[in-house]
Structure formats: C-alpha cells, structure tokens
Design a protein around this motif. Structure first.
Motif, PDB file in Angstrom:
ATOM      1  N   GLU A  29       0.832  -1.210   0.000  1.00  0.00           N
ATOM      2  CA  GLU A  29       0.000   0.000   0.000  1.00  0.00           C
ATOM      3  C   GLU A  29       0.866   1.260   0.000  1.00  0.00           C
ATOM      4  O   GLU A  29       0.572   2.211  -0.732  1.00  0.00           O
ATOM      5  CB  GLU A  29      -0.936  -0.003   1.203  1.00  0.00           C
ATOM      6  N   LEU A  30       1.917   1.272   0.809  1.00  0.00           N
ATOM      7  CA  LEU A  30       2.826   2.425   0.806  1.00  0.00           C
ATOM      8  C   LEU A  30       3.493   2.579  -0.553  1.00  0.00           C
ATOM      9  O   LEU A  30       3.571   3.683  -1.087  1.00  0.00           O
ATOM     10  CB  LEU A  30       3.905   2.267   1.882  1.00  0.00           C
ATOM     11  N   ALA A  31       3.969   1.473  -1.109  1.00  0.00           N
ATOM     12  CA  ALA A  31       4.664   1.515  -2.398  1.00  0.00           C
ATOM     13  C   ALA A  31       3.761   2.039  -3.510  1.00  0.00           C
ATOM     14  O   ALA A  31       4.239   2.662  -4.457  1.00  0.00           O
ATOM     15  CB  ALA A  31       5.192   0.122  -2.757  1.00  0.00           C
ATOM     16  N   ALA A  32       2.443   1.816  -3.387  1.00  0.00           N
ATOM     17  CA  ALA A  32       1.493   2.242  -4.411  1.00  0.00           C
ATOM     18  C   ALA A  32       0.953   3.653  -4.174  1.00  0.00           C
ATOM     19  O   ALA A  32       0.188   4.167  -4.991  1.00  0.00           O
ATOM     20  CB  ALA A  32       0.321   1.257  -4.467  1.00  0.00           C
ATOM     21  N   THR A  33       1.348   4.284  -3.090  1.00  0.00           N
ATOM     22  CA  THR A  33       0.860   5.618  -2.750  1.00  0.00           C
ATOM     23  C   THR A  33       1.448   6.663  -3.697  1.00  0.00           C
ATOM     24  O   THR A  33       2.670   6.696  -3.886  1.00  0.00           O
ATOM     25  CB  THR A  33       1.244   5.968  -1.293  1.00  0.00           C
ATOM     26  N   PRO A  34       0.620   7.512  -4.292  1.00  0.00           N
ATOM     27  CA  PRO A  34       1.156   8.601  -5.109  1.00  0.00           C
ATOM     28  C   PRO A  34       2.130   9.449  -4.273  1.00  0.00           C
ATOM     29  O   PRO A  34       1.842   9.784  -3.120  1.00  0.00           O
ATOM     30  CB  PRO A  34      -0.087   9.410  -5.495  1.00  0.00           C
TER      31      PRO A  34
END
Length: 177
Positions: A29-34
C-alpha cells in the motif's frame, strides 16, 4: 513547480494476527501511494516483544522489517498516510508499547530533523533497537543512522536478538515506477 524528492526509511512491526502478511500488505500500500517511489523492503525478522518493562518472552513475538523509498510528500502528509494504513489494518492505540496488528515508524526523512507533537525524525530510539538495525543492515550494508553512525557498528554494540523468518520473504521491490 517540481517537488523535492526525499529518501525515507520506514520500520514495520506486528505481533498480532497474520503478522508477516499484514506487514507485506502495508508495504504494498505504501509503495502504491502517489508521491512514493523506488520502494525496497528488507527481509523480515522475528523478535521478542519489547514492553515498557523490557523484553517480554511471554508476549506474542513481533515480526519486523524496514523499507527505504523516495517521496515527494511532506513529512506530516507521509505520517498521515502511514497512520491511515495502520488504522485500516486494525491498529488500536490504547497502550504505549502494547501489542499491535501493525506499527509503521518513520525512521529517517532525508537529512531533516523534525521534532513536534506528532513526529520526531530521526526516530529517537532507532539506534538502540536491533529489530530496526538488523533488517536495515540486510537492506543496506553501508547504512548510516543520522546522528548515531554506521548501522553495522550500532548493531554490533547492542547485539542482535532477531531471527530471520526465511530466505524467501523479501518484500515489495518496486523500483522506478
């Protein structure tokens, strides 16, 4: 206006529920955060629970890891994202250093020093926590903790009580997205 890209280091911990799955989900989820890119997670390690009274071998063991990334988010905006992810994974803040489904700490935010009512960076106790230093050293053998020195030397000084989970548990490797 071009946003400044800042390197950051996160630490993750969980001792309730599906510990390693929870951490890996939060990392994805963090890695996919804009505003977050080049996310790279360490292998996970298992650790005896640390309480206000010290290590507690009777409490559920923790799974811990770290991840580095680059961000264009402001420090408090990043903290808001981290706390939202913790809440979505069932984090309850009812007891200091209590059991938890997920804990995400911001260890470093570039070379900045931040100290306010919500955030302290560099993390004030990272230099004395093998569960932060050990996975960080696996991720980056040349790592330096601002204000404290080389991670390898810090870990040698305090000792390493963590244990590896397994060779195949490396987390999200999201480079250059």
């Amino acid at each position: 206006m071009i946003a400044q890209v800042v390197p950051v280091l996160f630490a993750f911990g969980s001792n309730l529920g599906g510990r390693d799955d929870t951490i890996r989900s939060a990392q994805r989820e963090l890695a996919a955060t804009p505003g977050i890119q080049n996310f790279l997670a360490s292998p996970l390690r298992e650790t005896v629970a640390l309480t206000l009274a010290g290590p507690d071998p009777l409490a559920p063991k923790y799974i811990n890891g770290v991840a580095r990334a680059d961000t264009t988010l402001a420090p408090h905006d990043l903290l808001d994202v981290m706390q939202r992810i913790e809440s979505e994974h069932g984090r309850v803040r009812d007891k200091r250093w209590g059991d938890r489904t997920l804990d995400i700490d911001l260890i470093l935010f570039g070379g900045r020093v931040i100290a306010d009512e919500r955030l302290t960076v560099p993390h004030p106790r990272a230099h004395e926590r093998d569960f932060v230093l050990s996975p960080w050293l696996e991720l980056d053998p040349d790592a330096v903790l601002m204000g404290h020195g080389r991670v390898a030397e810090l870990l040698a000084r305090i000792g390493d009580t963590t244990a590896p989970l397994g060779a195949s548990d490396a987390g999200p490797q999201v480079e250059d997205r």
